[in-house]
Each structure stands twice: as C-alpha cells, then as structure tokens.
Design a protein around this motif. Structure first.
Motif, short mmCIF file in Angstrom:
data_model
loop_
_atom_site.label_atom_id
_atom_site.label_comp_id
_atom_site.label_asym_id
_atom_site.label_seq_id
_atom_site.Cartn_x
_atom_site.Cartn_y
_atom_site.Cartn_z
N GLY A 80 0.81 -1.22 0.00
CA GLY A 80 0.00 0.00 0.00
C GLY A 80 0.84 1.26 0.00
N ASN A 109 -13.00 -4.43 -4.57
CA ASN A 109 -12.68 -3.22 -5.35
C ASN A 109 -11.90 -3.64 -6.58
N GLN A 168 -7.15 -0.74 1.41
CA GLN A 168 -7.44 -0.74 -0.04
C GLN A 168 -6.82 -1.98 -0.68
N VAL A 184 -1.59 3.96 -1.30
CA VAL A 184 -2.94 3.65 -0.83
C VAL A 184 -2.83 2.98 0.54
N LYS A 198 -9.07 -4.84 -0.06
CA LYS A 198 -10.24 -4.82 -0.96
C LYS A 198 -9.86 -5.31 -2.35
N TYR A 199 -8.68 -4.92 -2.84
CA TYR A 199 -8.22 -5.44 -4.13
C TYR A 199 -8.10 -6.95 -4.06
#
Length: 133
Positions: free
Chosen positions: A33, A51, A42, A38, A45-46
């Motif tokens: 990240g 996401n 995040q 990010v 989520k990827y």
C-alpha cells in the motif's frame, strides 16, 4: 454467466493472484500500500475482489511484485473457455532469482537509481530482441 458476474469473478481471481504473489515475496499489505500510495485496507479490498484494480494500478502492482500484468490473469478461463497462452516470466528465470532481484530492487531507496536500473534492464531486453531478428 452474465458479463457482470464474469467481471466480478475476474476481479476475485486477480485479487487472489495479487495476494498469492505478495505473500510469496513476504511483502505486507501495508508495504504494498505504501509503495502504491494507498492504505493497506485498499490492498485488502483489491485482494478480496471487492474493489476493482484499474489498469494503471495493476501495472504498478506488477512492477513492484516483479511480474508482468499478464501474471494476474493466468489460470483464468475466459467466457469462451480460452486459456491465456503467455507466461509471466521467461522459463529460464527461477522463482528464487526473481525473488532475489525483487528484494534487492525494492531495497534501493534512491528513485533515480531505481529508474536507471529499469532503463538498463529495458535496454538489455532491446538488445536481446535485436539479436533474435
């Protein structure tokens, strides 16, 4: 399978491949990240596929993890059942060599030095392509 469901399955597959590669290199979600600018959430989520990873971000992830973007799609069957044919790395590159290179590269703090290394590798690739013509 409708296109929406198929897209979600692709997102999940790509996320699983990101996680697998990241873990094989012993890189934390936080470190990845930070490299991408990010949060670790995040990255979570990827990796879950909740996401979608944009093309530019997927390219950044691939470069940091030492693979081509195609790597994340390997093993995924398309709607027509067509399997990708390209390998992510040349067969002569061992996983150990790739890990050592990735570890060493990620420990270079100077941005200009990293850019020089990338330029060197790209120039070597060009020389190899010229010889094979």
């Amino acid at each position: 399978m409708d296109s929406y469901t198929f897209a979600n399955e692709v997102d999940k597959h790509v996320g699983q491949r990101i996680r697998s590669r990241r873990e094989s290199l012993k890189i934390s979600q936080g470190r990845l990240g930070r490299q991408l600018g990010v949060t670790f959430s995040q990255i979570q989520k990827y990796e879950k596929g909740s996401n979608r990873v944009g093309a530019g971000r997927l390219y950044q992830i691939a470069m940091f993890l030492g693979v081509t973007p195609n790597y994340f799609f390997e093993g995924l069957e398309g709607e027509q059942g067509i399997e990708p044919q390209n390998s992510s790395t040349p067969s002569s590159v061992s996983p150990e060599e790739l890990k050592a290179l990735t570890d060493a590269f990620s420990n270079v703090d100077d941005k200009d030095t990293r850019a020089s290394v990338v330029a060197l590798v790209r120039s070597l690739m060009g020389e190899i392509e010229k010889r094979s013509l």
